[in-house]
Design a protein around this motif. Sequence first.
Motif, PDB file in Angstrom:
ATOM      1  N   ALA A  56       0.829  -1.203   0.000  1.00 43.23           N
ATOM      2  CA  ALA A  56       0.000   0.000   0.000  1.00 43.23           C
ATOM      3  C   ALA A  56       0.866   1.258   0.000  1.00 43.23           C
ATOM      4  O   ALA A  56       1.905   1.277   0.655  1.00 43.23           O
ATOM      5  CB  ALA A  56      -0.905  -0.003   1.225  1.00 43.23           C
ATOM      6  N   PRO A  57       0.467   2.294  -0.732  1.00 47.69           N
ATOM      7  CA  PRO A  57      -0.797   2.435  -1.446  1.00 47.69           C
ATOM      8  C   PRO A  57      -0.763   1.950  -2.900  1.00 47.69           C
ATOM      9  O   PRO A  57      -1.724   2.136  -3.622  1.00 47.69           O
ATOM     10  CB  PRO A  57      -1.028   3.942  -1.396  1.00 47.69           C
ATOM     11  CG  PRO A  57       0.353   4.502  -1.513  1.00 47.69           C
ATOM     12  CD  PRO A  57       1.217   3.569  -0.704  1.00 47.69           C
ATOM     13  N   TYR A  58       0.373   1.358  -3.318  1.00 55.94           N
ATOM     14  CA  TYR A  58       0.448   0.857  -4.691  1.00 55.94           C
ATOM     15  C   TYR A  58      -0.507  -0.323  -4.903  1.00 55.94           C
ATOM     16  O   TYR A  58      -1.217  -0.391  -5.904  1.00 55.94           O
ATOM     17  CB  TYR A  58       1.881   0.446  -5.040  1.00 55.94           C
ATOM     18  CG  TYR A  58       2.819   1.619  -5.173  1.00 55.94           C
ATOM     19  CD1 TYR A  58       2.940   2.313  -6.375  1.00 55.94           C
ATOM     20  CD2 TYR A  58       3.605   2.047  -4.099  1.00 55.94           C
ATOM     21  CE1 TYR A  58       3.793   3.392  -6.507  1.00 55.94           C
ATOM     22  CE2 TYR A  58       4.471   3.123  -4.216  1.00 55.94           C
ATOM     23  CZ  TYR A  58       4.559   3.796  -5.417  1.00 55.94           C
ATOM     24  OH  TYR A  58       5.409   4.870  -5.535  1.00 55.94           O
ATOM     25  N   ASN A  59      -0.488  -1.259  -4.002  1.00 56.45           N
ATOM     26  CA  ASN A  59      -1.392  -2.410  -4.095  1.00 56.45           C
ATOM     27  C   ASN A  59      -1.526  -3.061  -2.732  1.00 56.45           C
ATOM     28  O   ASN A  59      -0.610  -3.011  -1.913  1.00 56.45           O
ATOM     29  CB  ASN A  59      -0.899  -3.420  -5.139  1.00 56.45           C
ATOM     30  CG  ASN A  59       0.538  -3.862  -4.912  1.00 56.45           C
ATOM     31  OD1 ASN A  59       0.824  -4.678  -4.029  1.00 56.45           O
ATOM     32  ND2 ASN A  59       1.464  -3.345  -5.710  1.00 56.45           N
ATOM     33  N   VAL A  84      -3.642  -1.272  -9.106  1.00 51.69           N
ATOM     34  CA  VAL A  84      -4.878  -1.881  -9.601  1.00 51.69           C
ATOM     35  C   VAL A  84      -5.677  -0.859 -10.412  1.00 51.69           C
ATOM     36  O   VAL A  84      -6.269  -1.186 -11.449  1.00 51.69           O
ATOM     37  CB  VAL A  84      -5.723  -2.434  -8.441  1.00 51.69           C
ATOM     38  CG1 VAL A  84      -7.031  -3.017  -8.958  1.00 51.69           C
ATOM     39  CG2 VAL A  84      -4.938  -3.509  -7.683  1.00 51.69           C
ATOM     40  N   MET A  85      -5.697   0.393  -9.959  1.00 49.03           N
ATOM     41  CA  MET A  85      -6.369   1.442 -10.715  1.00 49.03           C
ATOM     42  C   MET A  85      -5.767   1.563 -12.120  1.00 49.03           C
ATOM     43  O   MET A  85      -6.493   1.671 -13.123  1.00 49.03           O
ATOM     44  CB  MET A  85      -6.236   2.779  -9.984  1.00 49.03           C
ATOM     45  CG  MET A  85      -6.951   2.853  -8.651  1.00 49.03           C
ATOM     46  SD  MET A  85      -6.608   4.453  -7.860  1.00 49.03           S
ATOM     47  CE  MET A  85      -7.555   4.288  -6.343  1.00 49.03           C
ATOM     48  N   ILE A 121       2.625  -4.744 -12.747  1.00 48.48           N
ATOM     49  CA  ILE A 121       2.325  -3.360 -12.360  1.00 48.48           C
ATOM     50  C   ILE A 121       2.405  -3.355 -10.844  1.00 48.48           C
ATOM     51  O   ILE A 121       1.453  -3.703 -10.156  1.00 48.48           O
ATOM     52  CB  ILE A 121       0.934  -2.923 -12.854  1.00 48.48           C
ATOM     53  CG1 ILE A 121       0.813  -3.125 -14.372  1.00 48.48           C
ATOM     54  CG2 ILE A 121       0.678  -1.455 -12.489  1.00 48.48           C
ATOM     55  CD1 ILE A 121      -0.520  -2.693 -14.955  1.00 48.48           C
ATOM     56  N   ALA A 122       3.561  -3.004 -10.318  1.00 48.59           N
ATOM     57  CA  ALA A 122       3.819  -3.212  -8.891  1.00 48.59           C
ATOM     58  C   ALA A 122       4.812  -2.220  -8.311  1.00 48.59           C
ATOM     59  O   ALA A 122       5.591  -2.565  -7.428  1.00 48.59           O
ATOM     60  CB  ALA A 122       4.318  -4.639  -8.661  1.00 48.59           C
ATOM     61  N   GLY A 123       4.806  -0.995  -8.797  1.00 50.58           N
ATOM     62  CA  GLY A 123       5.701  -0.004  -8.220  1.00 50.58           C
ATOM     63  C   GLY A 123       7.159  -0.268  -8.519  1.00 50.58           C
ATOM     64  O   GLY A 123       8.022   0.058  -7.707  1.00 50.58           O
TER      65      GLY A 123
END
Length: 292
Positions: A56-59, A84-85, A121-123
């Motif tokens: 968080a806040p990425y996922n 996720v967005m 997609i994970a920062g």
Amino acid sequence: MKKTMKKIASAFLAAALAAASLTACGGGNSAAGTSAAGENADGKKVLKVAMECSYAPYNWTQPTDANGAVPISGSSDFAYGYDVMIAKKVADQLGYELEIVKLDWDSLVPAVQAGTVDCVIAGQSITSDRLQSVDFTDPYYYATIVTLVKAGSKYENAKSVADLAGAVSTSQINTIWYDGCLPQIPDGDIQPAHESVPAMLVALSSGRIDLVVTDKPTGQAALIAYPDFRLLDFTGTEGEFQVSEEDINIGVSLKKGNTELKEAINGVLSEMNETDFDKMMEDAIAVQPLSN
């Protein structure tokens, strides 16, 4: 930013309170630069996106589909957050059904290389080291480096990296935070790296270390779960951490040669600007676990 770029997920929540293909956007074809999407039982193309679901806040992981969270493959839980967005926007724009695959941080790149997922997609920072293993899209976020300390710490009023001299520190394994930033602290006592963001934050909360270095969104998220933390941001001063642009530009990683998918995602990202990214991140922080 895990080298940019980890778990205010279920594990982080507990601590604060007490990874098959698009048939991998081409599976075997992706290495040849194609993106022949796999299909679900209804015949719709599926985009498999891997992330930790604990950064968080990425996922992060949550028990319901609140706020538009997406089911985690093979789990009764759901994933949400900034990543996720972004994944939802990409899938929607490209006409794909989105499938979120939950993997440990160190398993993300191997999963892309093996073709078991279409992208990550994970920062992740777009580093030259990572680019030897995978391809990256254009950035979908631009992060900055910050330091977290506990209130009352002798480092609470530090104004520069030099002011952190002698601090006992740690961060997450295989990140620019740990590998590139901590060694810049004069006479620092660097402890072993942690597997996840929640673990490093627990170490700070327990008093075993003096500080952790992370990126700003992660730090802002941590302040909500740990109100006794203080965030130090030296960015823009002479005493800031020395990092390159590649260290703080975060992108989507794909299997080398999957040019079609890379260009398709870049087409979606090109419709957004830095202000859009920042607003989306603010929205993610506002609904992350423990935000209310």
